[in-house]
Scaffold this motif. Sequence first.
Motif, PDB file in Angstrom:
ATOM      1  N   ILE A 274      -8.809  -8.442   2.105  1.00 49.02           N
ATOM      2  CA  ILE A 274      -8.482  -7.398   1.136  1.00 49.02           C
ATOM      3  C   ILE A 274      -9.421  -6.216   1.348  1.00 49.02           C
ATOM      4  N   ALA A 275      -8.850  -5.044   1.589  1.00 50.54           N
ATOM      5  CA  ALA A 275      -9.658  -3.842   1.799  1.00 50.54           C
ATOM      6  C   ALA A 275     -10.377  -3.460   0.515  1.00 50.54           C
ATOM      7  N   PHE A 276     -11.475  -2.735   0.660  1.00 51.08           N
ATOM      8  CA  PHE A 276     -12.287  -2.383  -0.503  1.00 51.08           C
ATOM      9  C   PHE A 276     -11.499  -1.584  -1.530  1.00 51.08           C
ATOM     10  N   PHE A 277     -10.556  -0.742  -1.054  1.00 51.53           N
ATOM     11  CA  PHE A 277      -9.787   0.076  -1.994  1.00 51.53           C
ATOM     12  C   PHE A 277      -8.708  -0.724  -2.710  1.00 51.53           C
TER      13      PHE A 277
ATOM     14  N   TYR B 139      -5.321  -3.841  -9.269  1.00 51.72           N
ATOM     15  CA  TYR B 139      -4.220  -4.702  -9.726  1.00 51.72           C
ATOM     16  C   TYR B 139      -3.081  -3.853 -10.286  1.00 51.72           C
ATOM     17  N   LEU B 140      -3.446  -2.821 -11.054  1.00 53.60           N
ATOM     18  CA  LEU B 140      -2.426  -1.950 -11.636  1.00 53.60           C
ATOM     19  C   LEU B 140      -1.735  -1.121 -10.553  1.00 53.60           C
ATOM     20  N   LEU B 141      -2.500  -0.574  -9.618  1.00 51.51           N
ATOM     21  CA  LEU B 141      -1.922   0.255  -8.567  1.00 51.51           C
ATOM     22  C   LEU B 141      -1.017  -0.553  -7.637  1.00 51.51           C
ATOM     23  N   LEU B 142      -1.381  -1.793  -7.380  1.00 53.94           N
ATOM     24  CA  LEU B 142      -0.580  -2.658  -6.516  1.00 53.94           C
ATOM     25  C   LEU B 142       0.540  -3.363  -7.275  1.00 53.94           C
ATOM     26  N   ARG B 143       0.587  -3.126  -8.593  1.00 58.08           N
ATOM     27  CA  ARG B 143       1.605  -3.742  -9.459  1.00 58.08           C
ATOM     28  C   ARG B 143       1.593  -5.268  -9.354  1.00 58.08           C
ATOM     29  N   GLY B 144       0.370  -5.800  -9.216  1.00 61.03           N
ATOM     30  CA  GLY B 144       0.208  -7.247  -9.231  1.00 61.03           C
ATOM     31  C   GLY B 144       0.721  -7.959  -7.997  1.00 61.03           C
ATOM     32  N   ARG B 145       0.792  -7.256  -6.845  1.00 65.54           N
ATOM     33  CA  ARG B 145       1.277  -7.883  -5.617  1.00 65.54           C
ATOM     34  C   ARG B 145       0.368  -7.544  -4.438  1.00 65.54           C
TER      35      ARG B 145
ATOM     36  N   ARG C 237      -0.662  -6.195  -0.938  1.00 65.86           N
ATOM     37  CA  ARG C 237      -0.167  -5.066  -0.167  1.00 65.86           C
ATOM     38  C   ARG C 237       0.550  -5.521   1.108  1.00 65.86           C
ATOM     39  N   HIS C 238       0.152  -6.666   1.667  1.00 64.15           N
ATOM     40  CA  HIS C 238       0.653  -7.075   2.975  1.00 64.15           C
ATOM     41  C   HIS C 238       1.852  -8.034   2.893  1.00 64.15           C
ATOM     42  N   CYS C 239       1.754  -9.055   2.047  1.00 66.14           N
ATOM     43  CA  CYS C 239       2.838 -10.046   2.001  1.00 66.14           C
ATOM     44  C   CYS C 239       3.673  -9.962   0.724  1.00 66.14           C
ATOM     45  N   GLN C 240       3.258  -9.099  -0.197  1.00 72.26           N
ATOM     46  CA  GLN C 240       3.967  -8.894  -1.467  1.00 72.26           C
ATOM     47  C   GLN C 240       3.970 -10.131  -2.370  1.00 72.26           C
TER      48      GLN C 240
END
Length: 261
Positions: free
Chosen positions: A52-55, A63-69, A71-74
């Motif tokens: 997991i990248a630092f950002f 968690y909010l920006l990624l919408r709880g998923r 980034r790579h495998c969803q």
Amino acid sequence: MAFLIPYSVQLTVVFVFGCVLGSFYNVVISRLPARESIVWPGSRCPGCRHPIAFFDNIPLLSYLLLRGRCRHCQAVISARYPLVEFLAGLLAALLFHMHGMSLQFLMDFFFTSLLLIIAFIDLDTFLIPDILSLPGIVLGFGFSLFSIRIAWSDSLLGIFLGGGLFCLIAVGYRYLRHQEGLGVGDIKLLGMIGAFLGWPGVVFTIFVSSLTGSLVGFIAMWRSGKGMSTMVPFGPFLSLGAVCYLFFGEGFFRWYWGYFS
């Protein structure tokens, strides 16, 4: 003229710092029961194992920006991660509000951090690691030598009352029901709570944890249909009772003794 940092800024910084530590607590909760290193490798997705990248590892915000998923495998990220981060930040802010930047604040935040980690490990595994509770007993007694809340004698009495009383309850339950009721981990946890809070904290914790644990236990039995054989971890309720004592326990006892006197 001295520059004074506004209290709201101090509180925000403490909250953010608590959330950052909460991110580390998630690593401990996930890896300690699996006997994995909590230092290496770095954070990774539980699904695809991609680092997991630092950002993408900013407490709460990522968690909010990624919408709880992921980034790579969803894959769906458990809501436990932001919950632990938020609770750690909230506890830090509340304790800072209570004690300010003091030794008592640091001791109480260390204690509540242990409780937070133990509660979520117990929820996941029905186990309370000795590596957390046993050193916690020793450190709790050591902290009592510097605490403004309890004397070392109260801490020592709390250890024996907490661990000893629950041991008797566990033995009695096993004798009557011919099955395990309270685990050994719960007994050690209550001994740790007694070390930090003294005997009044043990009494208050037993009261609150029994009340909330019974309520949740009845709901769990009703939903599962398994009756008394339904397994409910008790560590989270003990942790809840201990945290409640930190904030409300002394006021409760003042009201109680004042009412009946």
